[in-house]
Design a protein around this motif. Structure first.
Motif, PDB file in Angstrom:
ATOM      1  N   THR B 232       0.832  -1.207   0.000  1.00 17.35           N
ATOM      2  CA  THR B 232       0.000   0.000   0.000  1.00 17.35           C
ATOM      3  C   THR B 232       0.861   1.248   0.000  1.00 17.35           C
ATOM      4  OG1 THR B 232      -1.625  -1.221   1.281  1.00 17.35           O
ATOM      5  CG2 THR B 232      -1.917   1.139   1.160  1.00 17.35           C
ATOM      6  N   ALA B 233       1.888   1.271   0.851  1.00 14.78           N
ATOM      7  CA  ALA B 233       2.735   2.460   0.922  1.00 14.78           C
ATOM      8  C   ALA B 233       3.440   2.697  -0.411  1.00 14.78           C
ATOM      9  CB  ALA B 233       3.754   2.306   2.044  1.00 14.78           C
ATOM     10  N   GLN B 234       3.923   1.616  -1.027  1.00 17.70           N
ATOM     11  CA  GLN B 234       4.645   1.762  -2.292  1.00 17.70           C
ATOM     12  C   GLN B 234       3.737   2.348  -3.375  1.00 17.70           C
ATOM     13  OE1 GLN B 234       5.722  -1.815  -4.253  1.00 17.70           O
ATOM     14  NE2 GLN B 234       7.327  -0.863  -5.468  1.00 17.70           N
ATOM     15  N   LEU B 235       2.547   1.759  -3.517  1.00 22.46           N
ATOM     16  CA  LEU B 235       1.624   2.259  -4.539  1.00 22.46           C
ATOM     17  C   LEU B 235       1.174   3.681  -4.209  1.00 22.46           C
ATOM     18  CD1 LEU B 235      -0.603  -0.851  -5.309  1.00 22.46           C
ATOM     19  CD2 LEU B 235       1.373  -0.003  -6.550  1.00 22.46           C
ATOM     20  N   GLY B 236       0.985   3.942  -2.897  1.00 26.84           N
ATOM     21  CA  GLY B 236       0.563   5.287  -2.492  1.00 26.84           C
ATOM     22  C   GLY B 236       1.608   6.320  -2.849  1.00 26.84           C
ATOM     23  N   VAL B 237       2.879   6.007  -2.584  1.00 29.30           N
ATOM     24  CA  VAL B 237       3.937   6.964  -2.920  1.00 29.30           C
ATOM     25  C   VAL B 237       4.028   7.126  -4.428  1.00 29.30           C
ATOM     26  CG1 VAL B 237       6.418   7.358  -2.849  1.00 29.30           C
ATOM     27  CG2 VAL B 237       5.235   6.618  -0.812  1.00 29.30           C
ATOM     28  N   ALA B 331      -4.327  -4.845  -0.296  1.00 31.48           N
ATOM     29  CA  ALA B 331      -3.270  -3.840  -0.171  1.00 31.48           C
ATOM     30  C   ALA B 331      -3.164  -3.003  -1.446  1.00 31.48           C
ATOM     31  CB  ALA B 331      -1.941  -4.508   0.134  1.00 31.48           C
ATOM     32  N   CYS B 332      -3.239  -3.660  -2.609  1.00 25.90           N
ATOM     33  CA  CYS B 332      -3.174  -2.928  -3.880  1.00 25.90           C
ATOM     34  C   CYS B 332      -4.389  -2.028  -4.033  1.00 25.90           C
ATOM     35  CB  CYS B 332      -3.115  -3.896  -5.056  1.00 25.90           C
ATOM     36  SG  CYS B 332      -1.560  -4.757  -5.189  1.00 25.90           S
ATOM     37  N   HIS B 333      -5.539  -2.555  -3.662  1.00 25.92           N
ATOM     38  CA  HIS B 333      -6.786  -1.793  -3.778  1.00 25.92           C
ATOM     39  C   HIS B 333      -6.670  -0.476  -3.010  1.00 25.92           C
ATOM     40  CE1 HIS B 333     -11.075  -0.938  -3.877  1.00 25.92           C
ATOM     41  NE2 HIS B 333     -11.040  -0.807  -2.568  1.00 25.92           N
ATOM     42  N   PHE B 334      -6.206  -0.556  -1.758  1.00 25.74           N
ATOM     43  CA  PHE B 334      -6.088   0.662  -0.963  1.00 25.74           C
ATOM     44  C   PHE B 334      -4.940   1.538  -1.453  1.00 25.74           C
ATOM     45  CE2 PHE B 334      -8.852  -1.630   1.894  1.00 25.74           C
ATOM     46  CZ  PHE B 334      -9.657  -0.625   2.383  1.00 25.74           C
ATOM     47  N   GLY B 335      -3.868   0.910  -1.918  1.00 19.06           N
ATOM     48  CA  GLY B 335      -2.727   1.688  -2.406  1.00 19.06           C
ATOM     49  C   GLY B 335      -3.093   2.533  -3.613  1.00 19.06           C
TER      50      GLY B 335
END
Lengths: 258, 375
Positions: B232-237, B331-335
């Motif tokens: 999640t953090a990676q996709l969010g960044v 995790a991907c969904h939220f990211g």
């Protein structure tokens, strides 16, 4: 493909675009970008230039109206057509948007590898050619984006945007954050690349220097639509507060002096 | 020469339109005023109570004035018609006076229906998540089907990197937790079973419990905390740095390029982690049974296959693959839903971990019901 699509790379018609509930950003907006021209998009802060760019790039769906790039609508359900249209354009984001986990080399190679059909040796030659085009050394290829200066990030991002030899290059504030010397060199670089590769350019900018140096036509975004889209000389004669301020004598002097 | 500190002299007149003449002098700056609140405030408050037209102000001796001093004085001066002030201080004072007119933001009135609105909004929000997740699941299935036709395009390097990151590096902590849970579970069961002389049943309890339930659960909960939050953090960044936008503009599907490899990697890695966790937990059980119940390791291992049908093991491994898929998918969904700001990134990671663990538990319950007659 219609005649219009053969002549225009981007066609926007009757665009209605809102942000949040009830805030209309663009209404009845029309814009056509011709093949082989450099079109600059100018407008005051908050006039929605970036949002218009996002709609144009298909990153945001408009409320109404049609957006066609190379004659293809982003809403087209045939995603291969959409993907092929995307591969004919390159985008330079304001902050580069380089993939931070990949090296400079891999960033430039990314679109080539995604498209497929090339051997790794061919990819390497193209990447090095693109790096040379933006005046970067092959030795820079191993660096990570975090280790680059602002000007270098822009050039790497430009190399990546040019990787697939696009027919349309979209530049979002290409000279923002560059010093005057770098700005001059960046503008010269774009000019030279365009002479070699003849791609159309859509550029959002606040800088008068690239505007006067590169632009064929200027589109002025104000009052929720494009109020004028013509040569600089014609647009400057327009009686509009934003236009008069933007091309006013003070800014002109500053641009000439700098 | 040091600048004299702030001072306020008030002269009272008995009659006439002006009842009070105030002479302000010295340095009215934060540095000088911060220690003087106690002695200056009463004088200023007294002047505030006077009608402004009865007071004449002389500020010409003010040596220095900053925003703080201007605000203090402007509060007392208000619309006083007679104010003498040095030209260089006039603007600051006028601005402070105007700023005092700006009303403080009104507090929103309490809406009696707010709790109902909140519940409704949460329900709509949940529905939206469910709809988006279903759509993403469908898109991933389509991409996966396409990839299965062109297996050469499988991002093998990314897959193996993902398996290493979420599998191999997770082993130490997951196995340690498994070992300790094995010890605790066996010890507590042994205490109860000893009373009834059913010592050997400990092998059944620990065996089935670990292999079928605890192993997969422990592995997926730790994976949700470790790999899920990282994804999640990676996709969010990537959203914050516009890398996701850059991918979209290039015509690269984020579902195919970012989500699919992560989901497959964790679906492969988690069963392997679960297997190792099972081993560690059984090692713990072995140790405790030796010392509390006197069951030798050889006897334990001999009894284990008889006590635990092998189907339980496969159920555990199969569940792990599904849990791994679910954790990475959530995790991907939220990211990918993170908005480009830090607040949203933090909230996204928190919600991702909570939602992933909840999803795993819900799925586990579903499995328990579906497979109740098996094993």
């Amino acid at each position: 493909m219609s005649d219009s699509a053969a002549e225009h790379v981007v066609e926007i018609e009757g665009l209605l675009n809102t942000v949040g509930p009830g805030i209309v950003l663009h209404r009845d907006l029309e814009l056509r970008v011709r093949r082989d021209e450099v079109l600059s998009l100018v407008g005051g802060s908050g006039s929605g230039k970036s949002q218009l760019l996002r709609v144009m790039l298909g990153l945001k769906a408009p409320q109404a109206g049609s957006v066609r790039v190379f004659g293809v609508s982003w809403r087209d359900p045939r995603w291969k057509r959409v993907r092929d249209a995307r591969r004919r354009m390159g985008m330079l984001f304001q902050n580069g948007a380089l993939f931070s986990a990949l090296s400079v080399y891999d960033n430039v190679a990314f679109p080539l590898r995604e498209r497929g059909g090339l051997l790794e040796g061919e990819v390497r030659s193209i990447v090095h050619a693109k790096l040379a085009q933006v005046e970067l050394d092959p030795s820079h290829g191993a660096l990570l984006p975090a280790n680059l200066s602002g000007g270098m990030v822009k050039r790497v991002a430009l190399a990546r945007a040019l990787a697939l030899s696009p027919e349309l290059l979209v530049l979002d504030e290409p000279t923002a954050g560059l010093d005057p010397d770098r700005t001059t060199r960046f503008v010269r670089l774009i000019k030279r690349l365009r002479e070699e590769q003849r791609f159309a350019v859509i550029m959002v900018t606040h800088d008068l220097m690239p505007l006067y140096e590169l632009t064929d036509r200027v589109a002025v975004l104000a009052d929720q639509h494009i109020i004028a889209c013509d040569t600089i000389a014609a647009v400057r004669r327009l009686e509009h507060r934003f236009v008069q301020n933007f091309f006013g004598p003070e800014r002109r002097r500053a641009a000439d002096g700098g | 020469m040091p600048i004299p500190s702030a001072a306020l002299e008030v002269e009272t007149a008995a009659q006439g339109p002006v009842r009070k003449r105030v002479r302000v002098s010295g340095a009215w700056t934060f540095e000088h005023l911060k220690t003087r609140r106690g002695d200056l405030t009463p004088a200023i408050e007294a002047l505030e109570r006077e009608p402004p037209e009865h007071v004449a102000w002389d500020l010409t001796d003010v040596a220095e004035l900053d925003d703080v001093g201007a605000v203090w004085l402007a509060r007392a001066i208000r619309a006083a018609p007679r104010v003498e002030v040095a030209a260089r201080h006039r603007l600051l004072l006028n601005q402070a006076g105007e700023a005092l007119q700006v009303p403080a933001a009104a507090r929103a009135p309490v809406d009696p229906l707010a709790p109902i609105v909140t519940v409704g909004r949460l329900a709509l929000d949940f529905g939206e998540h469910l709809r988006d997740a279903t759509m993403r699941l469908g898109l991933i299935a389509i991409r996966a089907a396409e990839l299965s036709q062109r297996p050469r395009d499988l991002p093998l390097r990314e897959l193996s990197a993902g398996v290493f990151r979420s599998g191999v590096t997770a082993l130490p902590v997951t196995m340690l937790v498994g070992f300790l849970v094995g010890i605790v579970l066996t010890y507590l069961s042994a205490l109860q079973l000893k009373r009834y002389g059913a010592d050997l049943l400990v092998i059944n309890i620990v065996g089935v419990g670990v292999v079928r339930e605890l192993g997969p659960m422990l592995a997926s909960i730790i994976a949700a905390g470790r790999s899920g939050s990282a994804i999640t953090a990676q996709l969010g960044v990537m959203r914050v740095t516009e890398e996701i936008e850059a991918l979209s503009v290039m015509g690269v599907s984020t579902n195919a390029r970012l989500v699919l490899p992560k989901v497959i990697a964790l679906a492969i890695a988690l069963p392997l982690v679960t297997f190792c966790t099972d081993l560690a937990a059984i090692a713990g059980a072995l140790l405790v049974s030796r010392f509390t119940l006197g069951i030798t390791p050889a006897a334990f291992l001999e009894a284990l296959p008889r006590a635990v049908e092998v189907v339980n093991f496969w159920i555990g491994i199969g569940k792990s693959a599904v849990f791994g898929f679910a954790v990475a998918f959530v995790a991907c969904h939220f990211g990918l839903r993170v908005l480009p700001n830090t607040e949203s990134l933090a909230a996204g990671v928190t919600r991702s971990v909570v939602a992933a663990i909840t999803t795993v538990i819900v799925l586990d319950a579903a499995f328990a019901i579906l497979l109740r007659n098996v094993g």
